[in-house]
Design an enzyme around this catalytic site. Structure first.
Site, PDB file in Angstrom:
ATOM      1  N   THR A 149       0.823  -1.211   0.000  1.00 47.32           N
ATOM      2  CA  THR A 149       0.000   0.000   0.000  1.00 47.32           C
ATOM      3  C   THR A 149       0.862   1.268   0.000  1.00 47.32           C
ATOM      4  O   THR A 149       0.430   2.314   0.473  1.00 47.32           O
ATOM      5  CB  THR A 149      -0.957   0.020   1.219  1.00 47.32           C
ATOM      6  OG1 THR A 149      -0.170   0.076   2.418  1.00 47.32           O
ATOM      7  CG2 THR A 149      -1.863  -1.192   1.246  1.00 47.32           C
ATOM      8  N   GLU A 157      -1.456   8.184  -9.876  1.00 47.21           N
ATOM      9  CA  GLU A 157      -1.851   7.852  -8.493  1.00 47.21           C
ATOM     10  C   GLU A 157      -0.578   7.846  -7.656  1.00 47.21           C
ATOM     11  O   GLU A 157       0.473   7.393  -8.116  1.00 47.21           O
ATOM     12  CB  GLU A 157      -2.578   6.500  -8.481  1.00 47.21           C
ATOM     13  CG  GLU A 157      -3.064   6.055  -7.108  1.00 47.21           C
ATOM     14  CD  GLU A 157      -1.967   5.490  -6.214  1.00 47.21           C
ATOM     15  OE1 GLU A 157      -2.016   5.712  -5.002  1.00 47.21           O
ATOM     16  OE2 GLU A 157      -1.049   4.850  -6.776  1.00 47.21           O
ATOM     17  N   ASN A 209       1.010   6.143  -5.218  1.00 49.82           N
ATOM     18  CA  ASN A 209       1.939   5.023  -5.004  1.00 49.82           C
ATOM     19  C   ASN A 209       2.709   4.668  -6.275  1.00 49.82           C
ATOM     20  O   ASN A 209       3.879   4.279  -6.209  1.00 49.82           O
ATOM     21  CB  ASN A 209       1.186   3.789  -4.490  1.00 49.82           C
ATOM     22  CG  ASN A 209       0.698   3.990  -3.079  1.00 49.82           C
ATOM     23  OD1 ASN A 209       1.240   4.816  -2.328  1.00 49.82           O
ATOM     24  ND2 ASN A 209      -0.340   3.254  -2.689  1.00 49.82           N
ATOM     25  N   HIS A 215      -8.488   4.027   0.629  1.00 53.38           N
ATOM     26  CA  HIS A 215      -7.535   3.443  -0.327  1.00 53.38           C
ATOM     27  C   HIS A 215      -6.908   2.151   0.212  1.00 53.38           C
ATOM     28  O   HIS A 215      -7.134   1.050  -0.289  1.00 53.38           O
ATOM     29  CB  HIS A 215      -6.417   4.440  -0.642  1.00 53.38           C
ATOM     30  CG  HIS A 215      -6.880   5.761  -1.150  1.00 53.38           C
ATOM     31  ND1 HIS A 215      -7.567   5.905  -2.319  1.00 53.38           N
ATOM     32  CD2 HIS A 215      -6.731   7.018  -0.646  1.00 53.38           C
ATOM     33  CE1 HIS A 215      -7.824   7.189  -2.535  1.00 53.38           C
ATOM     34  NE2 HIS A 215      -7.336   7.882  -1.521  1.00 53.38           N
TER      35      HIS A 215
END
Ligand code: BDR
Ligand code: CA
Length: 323
Positions: A125, A166, A168, A242
């Site tokens: 994550t 995004e 990450n 998320h």
């Protein structure tokens, strides 16, 4: 059934913390280890935060190793403005009881994978630098890891850290390209599904009213994050889930109600750098030179079931704990 054995790879972080709280409350999973990575905060602080949250859940024996401190091919960038400078909403938490495990998160991942081949499932994550580095170091890794679930990217190419990126993926596009194309069973949980899976006023109120340590901690760390997201939601207090959703899907893949098996590549160029590019043509079109690896891209999820489950697990005493 044996609980799933998870290795968490995270830039802990407000929503990463909620993901740990959630998984700690599921008796059908076992958190075997956590590795930290740069991203929301620097990697040593992310590992420290992981230890704080694990200790809150009574998981003092789960190691939390510090991982890669910077992306492969770009400068380090952190996101204190979203998660607070401490990564926990500037809540001034006491230090964890334990220090760092002493092992690097990449070494920990490779070691565990070899110790128990085919057992561990990775939930990532944060930026994918640890996983990408582990793939560069050990070509056996993809066949030793049972599955990888990542929070990252988006199926429709919309970003949050950048117009098309995004966070990450955008924090380390080179690593992400390696991870999507390593040939291991991988599920992508992107912004399309995480932005519509949310805590809103009634759920936030239920968590705030609960007396469990994990609900109190979640309520405290969420305040700053809610303030940041309020700017995107017309001033309303809404928390997109998320990292908790990726954790939920790793624990219970039936939460995904619609998915696509597709080649995923990551743009490493120009203004689309960090964008996930999903080849939506049917899998059988091998004449076009497409042979995978394929990623299971979550397109729709049972958001309500997950939100109810998360609220329930935060507001009930942890299994085996009387509080
Ligand atoms: C992702 O970026 C980070 O800020 C969050 O922790 C989550 O992993 C959302 O784009
Ligand atoms: Ca994260």
């Amino acid at each position: 059934m044996e609980p799933r054995s998870l290795i968490l790879d995270m830039d802990v972080g407000v929503d990463d913390s909620v993901a740990i709280l959630y998984l700690a409350a599921r008796p059908d999973v076992r958190i075997a280890a956590v590795g930290s990575v740069h991203g929301n905060v620097e990697a040593p602080l992310a590992a420290e935060n992981a230890r704080r949250v694990l200790e809150l859940c009574g998981l003092d024996d789960v190691p939390a190793a510090t991982g890669c401190w910077r992306p492969m091919a770009q400068e380090l960038a952190t996101a204190g403005w979203v998660h607070g400078e401490d990564g926990l909403g500037n809540t001034n938490q006491p230090p964890p009881r334990r220090g760092p495990s002493g092992e690097h998160a990449v070494a920990q991942l490779i070691r565990l994978a070899h110790e128990r081949p085919g057992i561990y499932e990775v939930v990532a994550t944060g930026p994918l630098t640890n996983l990408g580095t582990a793939l560069v170091m050990d070509r056996e890794l993809p066949r030793l890891i049972r599955s990888v679930t990542i929070m990252g990217g988006s199926a429709d190419g919309v970003g949050n850290a950048a117009p098309f990126g995004e966070a990450n993926i955008w924090h380390d596009p080179e690593a992400a390209e390696l991870v999507f194309n390593a040939g291991w069973p991988i599920t992508m949980v992107g912004l399309d599904v995480t932005m519509v899976t949310r805590l809103e006023e009634p759920e936030l109120a239920a968590i705030a009213a609960a007396a469990t340590p994990q609900a109190r901690f979640a309520t405290a760390i969420l305040q700053h994050y809610l303030g940041v997201y309020a700017k995107s939601f017309g001033g309303r207090r809404i928390c997109p889930l998320h990292d908790p959703l990726a954790a939920g899907i790793a624990a219970d893949p039936t939460l995904v109600t619609s998915a696509l098996d597709a080649e995923v590549h990551v743009s490493r160029d120009g203004e689309t750098r960090g964008m996930t590019m999903i080849d939506r043509r049917p899998k059988y079109m091998e004449a076009e030179g497409r042979r995978g690896p394929f990623t299971r891209v979550a397109l729709q999820v049972d958001s309500q079931r997950f939100v109810d489950d998360l609220v329930g697990r935060l507001t009930r005493p942890l299994p085996g704990r009387p509080d």
